[in-house]
Motif scaffolding. Structure first.
Motif: not given
Length: 371
Positions: A3-5, A275-277, A285-287, A292-295
């Motif tokens: 999963r991208s971090f 942070q989000s994954a 999915a990465q975008n 999600k991290a911004f929200l």
């Protein structure tokens, strides 16, 4: 599947809404800090940090007499490092730690506490006549001491369970119970995460701990987000906020929450770290993970403005001891203790202007190995 971090830094422009900070505000105490440690527990790390600062939980004062309040909170990372949802669970752990810190601050300001202690002892006229191997239960011969306990008694509530488990009639029964409960509610605003630590002790779930700071100045900053007061800029200018962010990946990986900073114009700003994954390696999915991290970071700024916080906890320590008056046989002991806690914070809709993305990045976590 890895999963991208993902990280998003969000800044809320002070020129729109923030008031002057008073002496003793957090930005005058020290720079915020964060770390990841392996083989240690979070509670030890938090205490060592407080000891190094010379702080205690609750009221603290600077040399000029200005007040700031320190609270701590801990959240468990429920997923193990091998789980693909580990990164999402880390974000949840920080949210749990901040919620615990908010409830701790609310409890420090005001809480209601109730206590109760009960003790009962009784003897039966009949001795133990059951032979080894007998397991028949005779309710008519149940211990008189337990039968005499009122139904609404804390220890009386265990009576039926004891009857069902009894194979012999005890000659004496002792029951004891004590209970403590507390409840707190408050509107908490201006609570800043000052130090965050992630720890993974061997054979245990990981944890994230936070040392959070509240001061009148931070509360005033939060109030400006809701009352619309024009800011008063009387601060010494610093570097642009982006240049004040950590550049070390491990620092970024362990940094969560809202921090108050001073920008190059001498204005106060709030910076939120989240942070989000990503669900997969695909670009969409990465975008989405960045969004999600911004929200999440935007939500942290909303939380800083003020939330209704409530917390309840209850502890019951109860025990029952039955003596059968049989030589060489110890009394039968039963622990009937219990513990429960509930915590909640709610921030209703609030219009906030000037939130923008400051920085985004990705890195590999040193414990899980996930990106």
């Amino acid at each position: 599947m890895k999963r991208s971090f993902i990280f998003a830094g969000v800044v809320c422009a002070a020129g729109l809404m923030f008031a002057q900070a008073e002496p003793g505000s957090v930005e005058q105490l020290a720079e915020t800090d964060s770390t990841i440690v392996v083989g240690e527990d979070v509670a030890t790390q938090l205490q060592e940090f407080l000891d190094a600062k010379g702080w205690t939980e609750g009221d603290n004062y600077k040399k000029d007499g200005s007040l700031f309040i320190v609270v701590t909170g801990v959240g468990t990372i429920a997923a193990p490092p091998s789980n693909p949802n580990y990164n999402a669970s880390r974000a949840n752990a920080f949210a749990k730690a901040m919620l615990a810190a908010k409830v701790s601050l609310s409890s420090y300001l005001e809480q209601t506490i109730a206590t109760a202690v009960e003790s009962a002892y009784g003897e039966s006229g009949e001795g133990s006549t059951a032979q080894e191997g007998e397991a028949e239960i005779d309710d008519e011969k149940a211990t008189a001491a337990i039968n005499a306990l009122p139904e609404d008694s804390v220890v009386g509530q265990t009576r039926d369970g004891l009857k069902a488990a009894r194979a012999k009639t005890p000659t004496a029964t002792e029951a004891f119970a004590r209970s403590v409960s507390s409840a707190t509610t408050a509107l908490i605003s201006g609570l800043q995460a000052f130090y965050t630590v992630e720890a993974q002790a061997a054979g245990q779930n990981g944890e994230i701990g936070v040392v959070a700071i509240w001061s009148p100045a931070l509360a005033e900053t939060a109030a400006c987000m809701t009352n619309g007061k024009a800011p008063v800029t009387l601060r010494s200018a610093k570097k642009p906020v982006r240049e004040q962010l950590p550049t070390n990946n491990e620092k970024l990986l362990s940094t969560f929450g809202v921090q108050q900073k001073i920008d190059e114009n001498g204005e106060l700003v709030l910076v939120a770290f989240a942070q989000s994954a990503a669900r997969s390696k695909n670009k969409r999915a990465q975008n989405a993970a960045y969004q999600k991290a911004f929200l999440d970071a935007s939500g942290m700024i909303r939380s800083f403005a003020g939330e209704a916080v409530e917390g309840t906890s209850s502890l019951m320590e109860a025990e029952i001891s039955e003596d059968y008056n049989v030589e060489g046989e110890l009394p039968n002991y039963s622990d009937e203790g219990a513990y429960f806690e509930y915590q909640k914070s709610v921030g209703k809709e609030l219009t906030i202007n000037g939130i923008k993305r400051l920085k985004q990045w990705h890195a590999k976590h040193p414990i899980s190995g996930q990106e």
